[in-house]
Design a protein around this motif. Sequence first.
Motif, short mmCIF file in Angstrom:
data_model
loop_
_atom_site.label_atom_id
_atom_site.label_comp_id
_atom_site.label_asym_id
_atom_site.label_seq_id
_atom_site.Cartn_x
_atom_site.Cartn_y
_atom_site.Cartn_z
N GLY A 180 -56.60 27.68 71.28
CA GLY A 180 -57.30 27.50 72.56
C GLY A 180 -58.67 26.86 72.43
N GLY A 213 -52.20 24.25 75.14
CA GLY A 213 -52.94 25.49 75.46
C GLY A 213 -54.43 25.41 75.18
N THR A 214 -54.97 24.19 75.03
CA THR A 214 -56.41 24.07 74.80
C THR A 214 -57.17 24.50 76.06
OG1 THR A 214 -55.99 22.22 73.33
CG2 THR A 214 -58.24 22.44 74.13
N VAL A 215 -58.25 25.22 75.88
CA VAL A 215 -59.06 25.66 77.03
C VAL A 215 -60.20 24.66 77.21
CG1 VAL A 215 -60.49 27.50 77.96
CG2 VAL A 215 -58.50 28.07 76.57
N ALA A 256 -52.90 33.39 71.71
CA ALA A 256 -53.80 32.42 72.36
C ALA A 256 -53.70 32.53 73.88
CB ALA A 256 -53.45 31.01 71.90
N ARG A 260 -56.67 33.26 76.52
CA ARG A 260 -57.03 32.08 77.31
C ARG A 260 -58.03 32.35 78.43
NH1 ARG A 260 -51.89 29.31 78.25
NH2 ARG A 260 -52.01 29.06 76.01
N GLY A 263 -61.11 32.17 76.92
CA GLY A 263 -61.16 31.17 75.85
C GLY A 263 -62.49 30.45 75.73
#
Length: 588
Positions: A180, A213-215, A256, A260, A263
């Motif tokens: 994340g 799923g990157t924040v 993750a 989140r 995150g």
Amino acid sequence: MFFTVSLYISLVIFVFGLVLKVSSWFRFTLDPEDEASKAGTRVSAALKGIFLTLFSRKILRVVKALFCDILFQSRILRESLLRWVMHMCLFWGFLLLLLMHALEKTISYPLFKDYSATLNPFLFLRNLFGLMVMIGVGISIYRRFFLKMPLFTNRMDRYALLILTVVMLSGFLLEGGKIGSHTAYQSMVEEYAVTASKEELKALESYWVEEFGTVSSAVKGPFEKEILAQGKEVHEVACISCHSKPQWAFISYPVAAVMRPLGGLLDRAGIPVILWYVHFLACFVGLAYLPFSRMFHLIASPLSLLANAVMDAKESDPANLMTKQLIELDACTHCGTCTSRCAVRIWQEEILNTKILPSEKLAPLMAFAQGKNLDEEKIRSLQEGLYLCSNCYRCTGVCPVGINLQELWFKAREAVLARGIPEVLLLSPLSFYRALRREELAQETYEKPLSSIRRALEEVCNRVDLQDSVLDIQKADLGFRKDLGLSDWGESYSFCFTCTTCSVACPVVQRYPNPPEALGLTPHQIIHAAITGFSDPIFKSNMLWSCLGCYQCQEACPQGVRVTDVLYKIKNMAMERLKNKKPADKPS
Ligand code: SF4
Ligand code: SF4
Ligand code: SF4
Ligand code: SF4
């Protein structure tokens, strides 16, 4: 820098501990009086033994032990499926993680051309191996704390479980945090997507937020299809060669997902960096602690299994047998299988001494072999454990590490006997376990404990000389009579009318042409002396210590006198008398 320094410090401690431990196998012994116990003799005997094994048919036994007992752990499977699953998960999960992940620079990169920790199958496998370790740790905790297993979880076991748990949990949290983390995403972009335009970078970030799923605080979904398609194109050029979909990290990805909502906050607070430190420091602590902890069995257990596959008490060099016993003391995994089968385990409910259980005897035995200064209480609790053992062989038969526990008990009894207070049951020349192994002991060694206790008793009991033609009634020990008379066992001795039936029935008396000369007092004389209160001639009498405990006298007595029980009680009283003397008065 911090990483490298910590790694080298832990490596240095690990190597130091390893050298210390391995050298202890050659430096210490349960039998220091033996000629073969010298470290030099044992090292050269070990090298010769290894060389001869490598170039003989015994090597086939080594290979069999390697595959069946070490890699497949068949001994544990025979005992319990749950334990086998636990051991296989811990052993293989930990080993594969170590090889593929911890030693990736040395093993994974040279071995796999396209290796990357974030690429499949490695991404998936890392989670799989981690899951295996967690399952192993979970079963171990379940067995120790929730199943009613005869396991005594000591400090060492707790530390080992704690370190392993911290390593695994911090590993999954770290990976989840990185999935994340916008900071991690940003540094990847700066390194691999330098040529991309602003618009392309925005599309890439949208794609990563959606698919990886990157924040991000810069872009927010839902995204238009065109943007995602453009982002995918940039991803395929710049990132795909190193990044598989994080969903393959089937544990870290859900972790993750849970993280989140927080995150961005966690990322800004530098939590992934903290987790990185925690994870690697826990690994380094585990590495440095390994030779000094119970985890050292990871190294000693396979060696014990291999040694036991090719060694034999009758044929092997005594120096190597000594070394093998020290390895065995380190090899114990403290699994408790031996204790669960032990014939004397039932006594633990009555005797609150855990050292009567085989799995609990090994640690004090190691301290004893190392010549540590155990106080008398510790020696006596170990002694009690060793002497209560019924020689049933069950522990040796079931030990998954193949430790020859029976042989250890035998050596330990002899060693404790030489250093501690002799135990009453062992003092008879026909004492059960010693008599069984009599041919293996020199005559002098065999008789030493008996003669030393007799000497010590003579020093304690010097008021009445057995050669006196008339015993002086003034010298009668009324306290002795009271103690004996008050005991549950000894209460019936006063019915004796000296018919001598007990002495006639006694097989020990029958053995000697002149019993009074050889034995001092015969059973009926002992009973009579007890009635009159002459304890010293009884304590000095060889009969007391030559008694086999066969109960023939007791069964033959027409008065129902519990002759054998009285003798046991008197032996215990003699031991008490010795125990209460100053250390200088004790037998050497
Ligand atoms: S001696 Fe063997 S069976 Fe007993 S606890 Fe140790 S490894 Fe387990
Ligand atoms: S040999 Fe002794 S320690 Fe081993 S199981 Fe039997 S009684 Fe227990
Ligand atoms: S057989 Fe019984 S009564 Fe006879 S001497 Fe022995 S103890 Fe006494
Ligand atoms: S128990 Fe009785 S008969 Fe048996 S050896 Fe001892 S004194 Fe003799």
